[in-house]
Write an enzyme that holds these catalytic residues in place. Sequence first.
Site, short mmCIF file in Angstrom:
data_model
loop_
_atom_site.label_atom_id
_atom_site.label_comp_id
_atom_site.label_asym_id
_atom_site.label_seq_id
_atom_site.Cartn_x
_atom_site.Cartn_y
_atom_site.Cartn_z
N ASP A 1 38.04 38.49 35.25
CA ASP A 1 36.69 38.11 35.67
C ASP A 1 36.75 36.97 36.68
OD1 ASP A 1 35.73 39.92 33.83
OD2 ASP A 1 35.41 38.41 32.27
N1 URA Z 1 38.61 39.62 28.93
C1 URA Z 1 37.52 39.08 29.50
O1 URA Z 1 36.48 38.97 28.90
N2 URA Z 1 37.64 38.67 30.78
C2 URA Z 1 38.77 38.73 31.50
O2 URA Z 1 38.80 38.31 32.65
C3 URA Z 1 39.90 39.30 30.88
C4 URA Z 1 39.80 39.74 29.59
#
Ligand code: URA
Length: 241
Positions: free
Chosen positions: A103
């Site tokens: 993310d």
């Molecule tokens: N899980 C999440 O919620 N975000 C990420 O970036 C990776 C794994």
Amino acid sequence: MRLDKLLAHTGFGTRKEVKKIIKDKYITVNDEIVTNAGLKVDPEVDDVRVGGTQIFYEEFVYYMLNKPAGVISATEDFMHETVLDLLDPSDLVQEPHPVGRLDIDTEGLLILTNDGQLTHQLTSPKKEVDKEYYAEIDGIVTEDDVVKFEEGLLLEDDDEPFTTLPAKLEMLEIIEEDNASVIHVTVHEGKFHQVKRMFKAVGKEVTYLKRVRMKELHLDENLPLGEYRRLTEEELAILKA
Ligand code: URA
């Protein structure tokens, strides 16, 4: 491969630009000046030189990036900087792409490569590759949560509810006065916002997330945020194992 393709792939310009360099007699192949851009060369065997300097061709490149928050793990985006914007232009020639996604606000280990086979091996849901995260949580993580993560959680926050694969939740620190916890969690799948959604399902919120491991490859703690480096042979072997 064609000579013009080899030169373009080793950073000497676009196909059009390298055709001009070839026409202008800057290129030798095995000590002969070559003006045919379509000449077939074997970069492993032939001695190809530009203005006398030998060029070396690498088909595949592999980088470890310590992704900072604020950049998108995609190859292009109209609004935000992408992880490719963090690479030196000379390292973009082989067109590496991020392996899987983090993310925008997640930090940590991200592999970049142009090796499609390895990308598939690491991201295919069937392979269930280990991904370990360090996370800071708003709320007190309990033994009950550890069990729920181990059993698999039903995530119903989407059109298609699904049960997560067993995940290993390890408590590092419980900070009672701040109502906060610090944990490590290892998941074997990579659904959208997976870790954040898992904690939401047990009534808690992830306030900071960082990937620290993929398979047995650990994030190099000496790699500053936003920096990247080539994987070593040993690290690549770990990823390919
Ligand atoms: N899980 C999440 O919620 N975000 C990420 O970036 C990776 C794994």
